[in-house]
Design a protein around this motif. Sequence first.
Motif, PDB file in Angstrom:
ATOM      1  N   ARG A 163       0.816  -1.213   0.000  1.00 51.77           N
ATOM      2  CA  ARG A 163       0.000   0.000   0.000  1.00 51.77           C
ATOM      3  C   ARG A 163       0.853   1.268   0.000  1.00 51.77           C
ATOM      4  N   VAL A 164       2.106   1.179   0.468  1.00 55.51           N
ATOM      5  CA  VAL A 164       3.023   2.317   0.440  1.00 55.51           C
ATOM      6  C   VAL A 164       4.361   1.836  -0.114  1.00 55.51           C
ATOM      7  N   GLU A 165       5.081   2.731  -0.762  1.00 51.80           N
ATOM      8  CA  GLU A 165       6.319   2.354  -1.442  1.00 51.80           C
ATOM      9  C   GLU A 165       7.420   1.976  -0.459  1.00 51.80           C
ATOM     10  N   THR A 166       7.479   2.654   0.673  1.00 51.69           N
ATOM     11  CA  THR A 166       8.396   2.293   1.750  1.00 51.69           C
ATOM     12  C   THR A 166       7.576   2.236   3.047  1.00 51.69           C
ATOM     13  N   LYS A 167       8.192   1.739   4.115  1.00 48.42           N
ATOM     14  CA  LYS A 167       7.518   1.590   5.408  1.00 48.42           C
ATOM     15  C   LYS A 167       6.346   0.619   5.330  1.00 48.42           C
ATOM     16  N   GLN A 168       6.374  -0.291   4.343  1.00 45.70           N
ATOM     17  CA  GLN A 168       5.279  -1.243   4.213  1.00 45.70           C
ATOM     18  C   GLN A 168       5.230  -2.241   5.366  1.00 45.70           C
ATOM     19  N   ASP A 169       6.367  -2.489   6.025  1.00 43.40           N
ATOM     20  CA  ASP A 169       6.349  -3.370   7.187  1.00 43.40           C
ATOM     21  C   ASP A 169       5.623  -2.693   8.355  1.00 43.40           C
ATOM     22  N   PHE A 170       5.835  -1.384   8.523  1.00 43.72           N
ATOM     23  CA  PHE A 170       5.107  -0.650   9.562  1.00 43.72           C
ATOM     24  C   PHE A 170       3.613  -0.633   9.261  1.00 43.72           C
ATOM     25  N   ASP A 171       3.287  -0.438   7.998  1.00 45.89           N
ATOM     26  CA  ASP A 171       1.880  -0.414   7.594  1.00 45.89           C
ATOM     27  C   ASP A 171       1.209  -1.748   7.903  1.00 45.89           C
ATOM     28  N   MET A 172       1.873  -2.856   7.597  1.00 46.41           N
ATOM     29  CA  MET A 172       1.289  -4.171   7.879  1.00 46.41           C
ATOM     30  C   MET A 172       1.096  -4.371   9.377  1.00 46.41           C
ATOM     31  N   THR A 173       2.094  -3.988  10.169  1.00 46.33           N
ATOM     32  CA  THR A 173       1.962  -4.126  11.620  1.00 46.33           C
ATOM     33  C   THR A 173       0.760  -3.342  12.127  1.00 46.33           C
ATOM     34  N   LEU A 174       0.608  -2.126  11.654  1.00 47.52           N
ATOM     35  CA  LEU A 174      -0.518  -1.306  12.089  1.00 47.52           C
ATOM     36  C   LEU A 174      -1.853  -1.886  11.618  1.00 47.52           C
ATOM     37  N   GLN A 175      -1.901  -2.407  10.412  1.00 52.21           N
ATOM     38  CA  GLN A 175      -3.137  -3.028   9.926  1.00 52.21           C
ATOM     39  C   GLN A 175      -3.576  -4.161  10.853  1.00 52.21           C
ATOM     40  N   LEU A 176      -2.636  -5.027  11.197  1.00 55.53           N
ATOM     41  CA  LEU A 176      -2.977  -6.183  12.027  1.00 55.53           C
ATOM     42  C   LEU A 176      -3.277  -5.776  13.469  1.00 55.53           C
ATOM     43  N   LEU A 177      -2.522  -4.823  14.002  1.00 60.41           N
ATOM     44  CA  LEU A 177      -2.803  -4.351  15.360  1.00 60.41           C
ATOM     45  C   LEU A 177      -4.208  -3.769  15.446  1.00 60.41           C
ATOM     46  N   ARG A 178      -4.591  -3.001  14.456  1.00 57.97           N
ATOM     47  CA  ARG A 178      -5.898  -2.347  14.461  1.00 57.97           C
ATOM     48  C   ARG A 178      -7.047  -3.339  14.264  1.00 57.97           C
ATOM     49  N   LYS A 179      -6.723  -4.530  13.791  1.00 62.27           N
ATOM     50  CA  LYS A 179      -7.723  -5.588  13.656  1.00 62.27           C
ATOM     51  C   LYS A 179      -7.707  -6.537  14.846  1.00 62.27           C
ATOM     52  N   GLY A 180      -6.951  -6.168  15.892  1.00 59.60           N
ATOM     53  CA  GLY A 180      -6.975  -6.932  17.129  1.00 59.60           C
ATOM     54  C   GLY A 180      -5.935  -8.022  17.245  1.00 59.60           C
ATOM     55  N   TRP A 181      -4.927  -8.015  16.379  1.00 58.79           N
ATOM     56  CA  TRP A 181      -3.881  -9.041  16.417  1.00 58.79           C
ATOM     57  C   TRP A 181      -2.601  -8.448  16.989  1.00 58.79           C
ATOM     58  N   PRO A 182      -2.267  -8.751  18.247  1.00 59.58           N
ATOM     59  CA  PRO A 182      -0.999  -8.258  18.807  1.00 59.58           C
ATOM     60  C   PRO A 182       0.180  -8.964  18.149  1.00 59.58           C
ATOM     61  N   ASN A 183       1.276  -8.246  18.011  1.00 58.92           N
ATOM     62  CA  ASN A 183       2.481  -8.916  17.518  1.00 58.92           C
ATOM     63  C   ASN A 183       3.373  -9.302  18.684  1.00 58.92           C
ATOM     64  N   ALA A 184       4.338 -10.174  18.418  1.00 56.45           N
ATOM     65  CA  ALA A 184       5.306 -10.594  19.426  1.00 56.45           C
ATOM     66  C   ALA A 184       6.698 -10.309  18.890  1.00 56.45           C
TER      67      ALA A 184
END
Length: 259
Positions: A163-184
């Motif tokens: 969805r973004v040219e850079t920082k796509q890993d941050f974007d994915m983390t935020l997408q999943l966090l906002r859907k209720g999936w904590p990361n480890a």
Amino acid sequence: MKIYIHTSGRPHKQTTLRGFSKKLLEDTVLVVQAKQFTDHEHRYGKRCEVVALPDHITKLSPTRQWILENAETNEFVMLDDDLTFSYRLPGTGVKLHKANEQVIESMFADMEELLKGGYAHVGISAREGNNHVDAGVKTVGRMMRIPGYNKATVFEEQCRLDRVETKQDFDMTLQLLRKGWPNAIIYSYAHNQPGSNNAGGCSIYRTPEVMARCSHELAALHPDFVTVVEKETKSSWGGGTRTDVRIAWKKAYESYQRP
């Protein structure tokens, strides 16, 4: 669990691959641009699998999305090609020691266990800031350079890495966090990188202007959790002032409204 190393413009220097044992190499895939395939296949084809991206994919964001869509196992990891690893010895606090092949095997095994145990996304701590966390695993936070995903969950939640040219890993983390999936994020290990924007990789197109634009795009996608800021750096990105982001990871996760 498959391990995907995305690489570009570094046929003579595969730092991440060099640290892997023969056992890990059996599950490792080197993902390269089509025009670079022959060179990489010649150099590394006897050590691990080498696959070519479609001709039109030449940047990291669509590369990561392609890996997500084509991963051969439900639990998988993708990582940069220029990483070294370290770990904490039991009983020595947060002091880090250089990881050998067996330790790196254990690191990926721990990632796989967490992904199979219910986490949708898992990462390894960066060396910078590793000593700020005493626990072996921290939930909800920044992860980069070596993300692991549960493919079925990412697909079910319709999250993407392009969805973004850079920082796509941050974007994915935020997408999943906002859907209720904590990361480890595992702090028993750490990864290190020689410096941002070295020759090869994304440095061909990841200019300060591109980074600034993507910072604003990420903030537009997550306006309540991402703030665009100006940061001073001494060495990375050539030093000086650069446009970056500040992210409220915990706030993003807590924003999810459970049914």
